[in-house]
Design a protein around this motif. Structure first.
Motif, PDB file in Angstrom:
ATOM      1  N   ALA A   1       1.041  -1.183   0.098  1.00 19.51           N
ATOM      2  CA  ALA A   1       0.100   0.078  -0.055  1.00 19.51           C
ATOM      3  C   ALA A   1       0.879   1.172  -0.041  1.00 19.51           C
ATOM      4  O   ALA A   1       1.712   1.407   0.553  1.00 19.51           O
ATOM      5  N   ASP A   2       0.550   2.378  -0.911  1.00 18.84           N
ATOM      6  CA  ASP A   2       1.087   3.745  -1.130  1.00 18.84           C
ATOM      7  C   ASP A   2       0.027   4.455  -0.909  1.00 18.84           C
ATOM      8  O   ASP A   2      -0.482   5.100  -1.934  1.00 18.84           O
ATOM      9  N   PRO A   3      -0.318   5.041   0.556  1.00 12.89           N
ATOM     10  CA  PRO A   3      -1.381   6.083   0.623  1.00 12.89           C
ATOM     11  C   PRO A   3      -1.256   7.517   0.007  1.00 12.89           C
ATOM     12  O   PRO A   3      -1.913   8.197  -0.209  1.00 12.89           O
ATOM     13  N   TYR A   4       0.230   7.696  -0.059  1.00 11.74           N
ATOM     14  CA  TYR A   4       0.459   9.096  -0.439  1.00 11.74           C
ATOM     15  C   TYR A   4       1.281   9.141  -1.540  1.00 11.74           C
ATOM     16  O   TYR A   4       2.292   9.996  -1.756  1.00 11.74           O
ATOM     17  N   ARG A   5       1.002   8.123  -2.719  1.00  9.62           N
ATOM     18  CA  ARG A   5       1.832   8.349  -3.951  1.00  9.62           C
ATOM     19  C   ARG A   5       1.387   9.637  -4.670  1.00  9.62           C
ATOM     20  O   ARG A   5       2.686  10.157  -5.232  1.00  9.62           O
ATOM     21  N   ASN A   6       0.291  10.286  -4.456  1.00 13.33           N
ATOM     22  CA  ASN A   6       0.409  11.548  -5.018  1.00 13.33           C
ATOM     23  C   ASN A   6       1.074  12.663  -4.820  1.00 13.33           C
ATOM     24  O   ASN A   6       1.435  13.605  -5.494  1.00 13.33           O
ATOM     25  N   LEU A   7       1.907  12.407  -3.593  1.00 11.38           N
ATOM     26  CA  LEU A   7       2.803  13.499  -3.234  1.00 11.38           C
ATOM     27  C   LEU A   7       3.988  13.662  -3.838  1.00 11.38           C
ATOM     28  O   LEU A   7       4.745  14.315  -3.861  1.00 11.38           O
ATOM     29  N   GLU A   8       4.208  12.379  -4.729  1.00  7.81           N
ATOM     30  CA  GLU A   8       5.521  12.335  -5.579  1.00  7.81           C
ATOM     31  C   GLU A   8       5.289  13.288  -6.867  1.00  7.81           C
ATOM     32  O   GLU A   8       6.404  13.704  -7.386  1.00  7.81           O
ATOM     33  N   ASN A   9       4.270  13.769  -7.068  1.00 12.13           N
ATOM     34  CA  ASN A   9       4.023  14.829  -7.982  1.00 12.13           C
ATOM     35  C   ASN A   9       4.030  16.045  -7.541  1.00 12.13           C
ATOM     36  O   ASN A   9       3.092  16.776  -7.092  1.00 12.13           O
ATOM     37  N   VAL A  10       5.288  16.661  -7.376  1.00 10.59           N
ATOM     38  CA  VAL A  10       5.779  17.690  -6.443  1.00 10.59           C
ATOM     39  C   VAL A  10       5.386  18.995  -7.360  1.00 10.59           C
ATOM     40  O   VAL A  10       5.110  19.999  -6.797  1.00 10.59           O
ATOM     41  N   LYS A  11       5.096  18.873  -8.614  1.00 11.18           N
ATOM     42  CA  LYS A  11       4.570  19.901  -9.407  1.00 11.18           C
ATOM     43  C   LYS A  11       3.179  20.256  -9.560  1.00 11.18           C
ATOM     44  O   LYS A  11       2.732  21.389  -9.697  1.00 11.18           O
ATOM     45  N   SER A  12       2.284  19.426  -8.768  1.00 12.52           N
ATOM     46  CA  SER A  12       0.946  19.438  -8.809  1.00 12.52           C
ATOM     47  C   SER A  12       0.626  20.619  -7.885  1.00 12.52           C
ATOM     48  O   SER A  12       1.089  20.933  -6.865  1.00 12.52           O
ATOM     49  N   PRO A  13      -0.311  21.381  -8.129  1.00  9.07           N
ATOM     50  CA  PRO A  13      -0.725  22.450  -7.333  1.00  9.07           C
ATOM     51  C   PRO A  13      -1.229  22.125  -5.871  1.00  9.07           C
ATOM     52  O   PRO A  13      -0.998  22.785  -4.826  1.00  9.07           O
ATOM     53  N   GLN A  14      -1.929  21.005  -5.926  1.00  9.49           N
ATOM     54  CA  GLN A  14      -2.255  20.490  -4.471  1.00  9.49           C
ATOM     55  C   GLN A  14      -1.287  20.189  -3.652  1.00  9.49           C
ATOM     56  O   GLN A  14      -1.206  20.305  -2.389  1.00  9.49           O
ATOM     57  N   THR A  15      -0.287  19.365  -4.373  1.00  8.73           N
ATOM     58  CA  THR A  15       0.997  19.105  -3.436  1.00  8.73           C
ATOM     59  C   THR A  15       1.912  20.198  -3.139  1.00  8.73           C
ATOM     60  O   THR A  15       2.560  20.491  -2.010  1.00  8.73           O
ATOM     61  N   GLN A  16       2.033  21.393  -3.960  1.00  4.95           N
ATOM     62  CA  GLN A  16       2.626  22.456  -3.622  1.00  4.95           C
ATOM     63  C   GLN A  16       1.956  23.181  -2.600  1.00  4.95           C
ATOM     64  O   GLN A  16       2.539  23.814  -1.394  1.00  4.95           O
ATOM     65  N   ALA A  17       0.579  23.221  -2.439  1.00  4.81           N
ATOM     66  CA  ALA A  17       0.121  24.104  -1.458  1.00  4.81           C
ATOM     67  C   ALA A  17       0.046  23.039   0.033  1.00  4.81           C
ATOM     68  O   ALA A  17       0.421  23.841   0.876  1.00  4.81           O
ATOM     69  N   TRP A  18       0.368  21.908  -0.148  1.00  3.24           N
ATOM     70  CA  TRP A  18       0.364  20.954   1.190  1.00  3.24           C
ATOM     71  C   TRP A  18       1.955  21.311   1.535  1.00  3.24           C
ATOM     72  O   TRP A  18       2.202  21.451   2.887  1.00  3.24           O
ATOM     73  N   PHE A  19       2.908  21.150   0.924  1.00  7.31           N
ATOM     74  CA  PHE A  19       4.310  21.299   1.202  1.00  7.31           C
ATOM     75  C   PHE A  19       4.432  22.950   1.673  1.00  7.31           C
ATOM     76  O   PHE A  19       5.060  22.898   2.915  1.00  7.31           O
ATOM     77  N   LYS A  20       3.726  23.763   1.010  1.00  7.92           N
ATOM     78  CA  LYS A  20       3.882  25.165   1.816  1.00  7.92           C
ATOM     79  C   LYS A  20       3.183  25.205   3.022  1.00  7.92           C
ATOM     80  O   LYS A  20       3.810  25.847   4.053  1.00  7.92           O
ATOM     81  N   ALA A  21       2.038  24.814   3.328  1.00 11.01           N
ATOM     82  CA  ALA A  21       1.591  24.552   4.529  1.00 11.01           C
ATOM     83  C   ALA A  21       2.511  23.927   5.460  1.00 11.01           C
ATOM     84  O   ALA A  21       2.419  24.202   6.777  1.00 11.01           O
ATOM     85  N   GLN A  22       2.831  22.783   4.901  1.00 12.94           N
ATOM     86  CA  GLN A  22       3.766  22.166   6.011  1.00 12.94           C
ATOM     87  C   GLN A  22       4.953  22.866   6.442  1.00 12.94           C
ATOM     88  O   GLN A  22       5.508  22.938   7.500  1.00 12.94           O
TER      89      GLN A  22
END
Length: 727
Positions: free
Chosen positions: A46-67
């Motif tokens: 299982a890989d629940p956060y595979r989507n975070l590998e797409n660092v260019k994604s606006p959603q991922t960028q927003a999460w990294f910024k919040a973190q």
């Protein structure tokens, strides 16, 4: 060890610039989850956060910024943080100028990188003779002022005749270097910068008129990251000509008859006055590869008649030439290393002669060629000694600076023209120097390194011990603290480990560490299996399917430190960097009860997915591939991300990463942080410290490095109850 490669898409730097502060939140921002389940050899993963590998994604960028904002908010509340930052910076400045990578060339020409006390970045300087005036050739701070982005010198190599300089510069910690040529006399650039010359594989032809360099391909849009280091080409450029006229000289796409693999990254070796050239391949991670030889005169022809003389199975880890003789370090039949030599006119390993035998003790780590002698660096525990090998000397050679305490290392002499060697020094308790070794064996300080002991620095005590591990094997551990420390279990203690590529911790004096030691802190360095502490066999004992020894050795060292009353579980911390992410991450997930806090520093934390990244594919040779059933099982076991268990009381964790990291993708920290934040039941903080203008740490400015160190010390002391939080 995680060599330089192109970074994945860079997030907006402003979003992660230092100083972004938000109100301290009780809980970290939740990670978006788009789970994926893979099946490898019948095992569902299982890989629940595979989507975070797409660092260019606006959603991922927003999460990294919040973190990033969440992490900064936590750090900003630690009451000693500002004081610690001032102290670390002060210690760095007060110890004087830093000098590294000294290169000696004929005519008393000296080149080296120097960062003056208080300066931000290393400059490339030269001088003629020790009494000559220093001249700055390249100053990255000028580029930083012009662009607002930190720049760093990645490599440099002057031509044999001293007329031309080749050097690489990259921005923002990316290590994505461009190659530039300079006319040394005038200081003016020659031609335009050549992009994508990321490795330091640059070499001058014997006549100094041509430069060989390795360039990675310009990938089309949408190409997978795993293509980054495949099919690279060594070009030969005549000085003064544009890069468009450079000649493809060697590589998988240049001569298919050589049957090179796509991952064979090539470099060319020349020697002053030599009639032959040698091509060498690696995968940029392990040194073993292929060797080919051809006459230099064949450069005048249309085709180079390369002839292969070795493969990776021959276990050659270092190559040097003097005239028409090739010298090689190999561990074939010698796990601690030996040196062989052969004439290039009729090169054949079967006819190579042994010039330095495997040492009776220690590890033959490196070797160098002087004008009339061969020198080796003999590693003995946490120290290294330079040994001279000539007729009549003992098998292990003769120590050329026996009166110098600690370690000695050879200073670069790429032309092999120096009659008397220079050595650098290092120890746990003394500042480094560059010493000239005289014919009678005496030494004199060259003055190139003028570092000073910071005022008020505490006197230190060092113990080097052997700690029994889980299977009874004894592991080297060095323990450093201020003199007179009381061992009552209350001391803030950092256990630091790595354990990969055969890299071994060696004694060194770090003035910035005094900020920790003067507060009663303890620092312990463990040369766990996977390092090269005892040669190739020790490396292979923490390698692929034997990798569990790496973190089990670390756990054994942590228990020993607690048993010996240096620390207790309430004051025990652990820190691992890069491939050391496996060491720290798996120690924490296997024995969380031993640690109060941990620092995951640009760590490899998702080993299962690693080979899907640009640099991960080059590390298959060290860690393994999911395509092999046994190696997949080992990767799953060494993957921190996959070993995190819900409802476990994990220690506090700070995950440190630069957004431009070209060696370990930032999603390693992102995925592990998201998983730990959800799984841990201890209530202790798990957060990321992100820097938008940094990468893997290579090329970071003095200010960036000091800030990061201060934050690590402050975080650990807070978690050990030695600091508090501001209201």
């Amino acid at each position: 060890m995680f060599r330089s490669i192109a970074h994945r898409g860079r997030l907006a730097l402003a979003a992660f610039a230092c100083g972004a502060v938000s109100a301290f939140a009780a809980a970290p921002p939740p990670a978006p989850s788009e789970p994926v389940t893979d099946t490898f050899h019948g095992v569902r993963v299982a890989d629940p956060y595979r989507n975070l590998e797409n660092v260019k994604s606006p959603q991922t960028q927003a999460w990294f910024k919040a973190q990033a904002e969440y992490g900064e908010a936590i750090l900003s509340r630690i009451d000693i943080r500002d004081e610690m930052a001032r102290r670390v910076a002060e210690l760095g400045r007060s110890s004087g100028d830093l000098v590294r990578e000294v290169v000696r060339l004929p005519g008393e020409r000296l080149y080296y990188l120097k960062r003056p006390a208080g300066a931000s970045q290393f400059k490339l300087v030269m001088r003629v003779g020790l009494k000559g005036a220093e001249r700055v050739l390249v100053d990255p701070e000028q580029l930083a002022k012009a662009t607002g982005v930190p720049h760093a010198i990645n490599y440099f190599m002057p031509s044999w005749d001293g007329r031309t300089l080749a050097y690489g510069v990259s921005a923002g910690g990316s290590e994505d270097a461009s190659l530039q040529l300079m006319d040394i006399a005038s200081g003016k650039p020659i031609g335009a910068p050549i992009p994508r010359v990321r490795e330091s594989y640059v070499s001058w032809s014997p006549d100094s008129r041509h430069l060989a360099y390795n360039q990675v391909r310009e990938l089309p849009d949408g190409a997978p990251d795993t293509e980054t280091f495949l099919d690279t080409t060594v070009f030969l450029l005549k000085v003064g000509q544009p890069a468009s006229r450079a000649r493809p000289l060697f590589g998988p796409l240049v001569d298919t008859s050589l049957k090179l693999e796509r991952i064979d990254v090539g470099s060319i070796y020349f020697a002053p006055g030599g009639r032959y050239m040698v091509a060498r391949t690696t995968d940029t991670t392990v040194p073993e590869g292929k060797l080919f030889v051809a006459p230099v005169a064949s450069l005048a022809g249309r085709r180079i008649p390369w002839r292969q003389i070795s493969s990776a199975a021959d276990k050659i880890t270092d190559v040097q030439m003097r005239g028409d003789t090739l010298y090689l370090r190999t561990y074939t039949g010698a796990p601690r290393g030996r040196v062989i030599a052969m004439p290039l006119k009729d090169a054949a390993l079967a006819r190579a002669r042994e010039v330095v035998a495997e040492p009776t003790q220690g590890v033959l780590r490196e070797f160098g060629l002087g004008r009339d002698a061969l020198y080796t660096e003999l590693q003995l525990g946490f120290n290294t000694r330079v040994m001279r090998h000539a007729k009549g000397t003992p098998r292990d050679g003769q120590d050329i600076a026996p009166g110098q305490a600690g370690s000695t290392f050879l200073i670069g002499d790429p032309a092999h023209a120096q009659r008397q060697p220079w050595v650098g020094t290092s120890s746990w308790t003394d500042l480094p120097r560059v010493l000239a070794v005289e014919a009678d064996g005496s030494t004199r300080d060259t003055g190139l390194r003028n570092s000073q002991r910071p005022a008020g620095a505490p006197e230190l005590e060092v113990s080097e011990v052997m700690v029994p591990s889980h299977d009874g094997v004894r592991v080297p551990l060095a323990v450093i603290h201020r003199k007179g420390l009381v061992r009552d279990g209350s001391n803030p203690t950092m256990l630091i480990g790595y354990g990969a590529y055969g890299f071994t911790f060696e004694a060194y004096y770090d003035p910035r560490a005094l900020a920790w030691l003067e507060r009663g802190g303890v620092i312990a360095f463990a040369n766990v299996r996977g390092s090269g502490a005892f040669g190739d066999e020790w490396h292979r004992a923490g390698f692929k399917t034997t990798k569990p020894n790496t973190w089990k050795d670390g756990i054994a060292c942590a228990r020993w430190l607690i048993e010996q009353r240096y620390a207790s579980p309430a004051t025990m911390g652990i820190w691992g960097t890069s491939a050391g992410g496996i060491f720290v991450g798996r120690a924490v997930t296997a024995a969380p009860e031993l640690f109060a806090a941990a620092v995951f520093d640009v760590g490899v934390l998702d080993a299962v997915r690693s080979e899907e990244s640009a640099n991960g594919i080059t590390n298959i040779s060290e860690f393994g591939t999911v395509k092999d059933p046994a190696e997949f099982a080992a990767l799953l076991e060494m993957s921190t991300y996959h070993q995190i268990r819900d409802g476990t009381a994990y220690p506090a964790v700070m995950l440190v990463h630069g957004m431009n990291d070209p060696r370990v993708d930032v999603w390693n920290s992102g995925k592990a942080a998201a998983r730990l934040q959800l799984a841990s039941s201890s209530g202790k903080p798990v957060f990321m410290r992100l820097d938008g203008q940094a990468g893997h740490g290579v090329g970071s400015t003095a200010q960036q490095a000091a800030s990061q160190r201060a934050d690590i010390y402050s975080f650990l002391l807070w978690q050990f109850g030695k600091a508090g939080l501001k209201p």
